[in-house]
Design a protein around this motif. Structure first.
Motif, PDB file in Angstrom:
ATOM      1  N   ASP A   1       7.992  -0.312  -1.236  1.00 21.01           N
ATOM      2  CA  ASP A   1       6.370   0.462  -0.247  1.00 21.01           C
ATOM      3  C   ASP A   1       6.383   2.029  -0.327  1.00 21.01           C
ATOM      4  O   ASP A   1       7.565   2.498  -0.379  1.00 21.01           O
ATOM      5  CB  ASP A   1       6.735   0.143   1.191  1.00 21.01           C
ATOM      6  CG  ASP A   1       6.318  -1.593   1.737  1.00 21.01           C
ATOM      7  OD1 ASP A   1       6.171  -1.611   0.846  1.00 21.01           O
ATOM      8  OD2 ASP A   1       6.964  -1.525   3.049  1.00 21.01           O
TER       9      ASP A   1
ATOM     10  N   CYS B   1       0.398  -8.304  -1.186  1.00 18.60           N
ATOM     11  CA  CYS B   1      -0.002  -6.932  -1.431  1.00 18.60           C
ATOM     12  C   CYS B   1      -1.342  -6.224  -0.656  1.00 18.60           C
ATOM     13  O   CYS B   1      -2.300  -6.349   0.091  1.00 18.60           O
ATOM     14  CB  CYS B   1      -0.065  -6.767  -2.485  1.00 18.60           C
ATOM     15  SG  CYS B   1       2.045  -6.807  -3.682  1.00 18.60           S
TER      16      CYS B   1
ATOM     17  N   LEU C   1       4.357  -6.219  -0.701  1.00 18.88           N
ATOM     18  CA  LEU C   1       4.218  -4.375  -0.818  1.00 18.88           C
ATOM     19  C   LEU C   1       3.083  -3.871  -0.763  1.00 18.88           C
ATOM     20  O   LEU C   1       1.574  -3.959  -0.603  1.00 18.88           O
ATOM     21  CB  LEU C   1       4.594  -4.180  -2.436  1.00 18.88           C
ATOM     22  CG  LEU C   1       6.397  -4.949  -2.696  1.00 18.88           C
ATOM     23  CD1 LEU C   1       6.862  -3.966  -3.877  1.00 18.88           C
ATOM     24  CD2 LEU C   1       7.300  -4.127  -1.579  1.00 18.88           C
ATOM     25  N   THR C   2       3.154  -2.798   0.102  1.00 27.00           N
ATOM     26  CA  THR C   2       2.073  -1.920   0.271  1.00 27.00           C
ATOM     27  C   THR C   2       2.318  -0.564  -1.157  1.00 27.00           C
ATOM     28  O   THR C   2       3.501   0.037  -0.512  1.00 27.00           O
ATOM     29  CB  THR C   2       2.262  -1.386   2.109  1.00 27.00           C
ATOM     30  OG1 THR C   2       2.008  -2.571   2.267  1.00 27.00           O
ATOM     31  CG2 THR C   2       0.942  -0.556   1.593  1.00 27.00           C
TER      32      THR C   2
END
Length: 237
Positions: free
Chosen positions: A203, A168, A186-187
């Protein structure tokens, strides 16, 4: 708790006089080789001259009594203005010539391959797994899980019991509230506010805010549900 405090080898000034500053004083005092000698706040916000038995001085005058050659500084400010106040004060004291102190709890687990930047405060029971990269000026309150190969950029604040999965990224200046969760790979983009209990499954975009769902109170009250009369007295035994 440790049976005795570590030997004190360095002097420290804490910038701030809030609850976080009080907590930081206790943690540095008990679990580090720093001796906290004073608090400092900007002159416009100087409201008291003593805290926890130590002087509170104007930040602008700090070098007169606590010179940079013999004192380090930690800016004990929370996430005000999406962490920008803390970031600004860090830049200010750095420009004054002070070295920045970090606190890393001896009760935190940090993998050997993890990297931690300057001026961080990491509380107890954090788990920072392998190949994690943590930037400068990051606060990790107690009990978080930072998954392997994840990155926290500069000026991030993670509150308690946040679960960050593997691979992440959390963008600069973001805040993650209590019990927030971020899925794998994920960001969380820069300048995000992730509310308590929010689960991120995709995201995000810069500057987004995710609020926790408001809980509706049940139509039946707790005392009625448990059949408690208003005049009923509990048996102390």
């Amino acid at each position: 708790m440790l049976s005795s405090k570590p030997e004190k080898r360095k002097n420290l000034v804490l910038v701030g006089d809030s609850a976080f500053a009080e907590i930081a004083h206790e943690y540095f005092d008990w679990f580090s080789d720093y001796q906290v000698v004073a608090f400092a706040v900007e002159r416009a916000f100087l409201r008291q001259h003593a805290l926890r038995g130590l002087p509170v001085v104007a930040l602008e005058d700090m070098r007169e009594e606590y010179p940079a050659a013999s004192h380090d500084v930690h800016v004990a400010i929370v996430y005000t203005q999406l962490n920008r106040l803390r970031a600004r004060l860090v830049r200010q004291v750095s420009a004054m010539g002070y070295s920045l102190a970090s606190f890393i709890s001896p009760a935190a687990f940090i993998a050997p391959s993890a990297r931690i930047g300057r001026h961080c405060f990491i509380f107890e029971n954090n788990v920072i797994q392998s190949f994690v990269s943590i930037g400068d000026n990051v606060v990790l309150w107690s009990g978080n899980h930072i998954g392997h190969h994840s990155t926290l950029e500069d000026n991030v604040f993670i509150s308690s019991h946040v679960a960050l999965s593997g691979f992440c990224r959390v963008g600069a200046h973001s805040f993650l509230g209590v019990n927030a969760a971020v899925g794998n790979n994920l960001t969380v983009a820069a300048d995000n506010w992730i509310g308590q209990g929010v689960a991120i499954s995709r995201d995000t975009e810069p500057g987004q805010m995710f609020r926790a769902a408001e809980q509706e109170a049940a139509r039946v009250g707790a005392k009625r549900f448990f059949k408690i009369k208003d005049d009923e007295v509990s048996d102390p035994g």
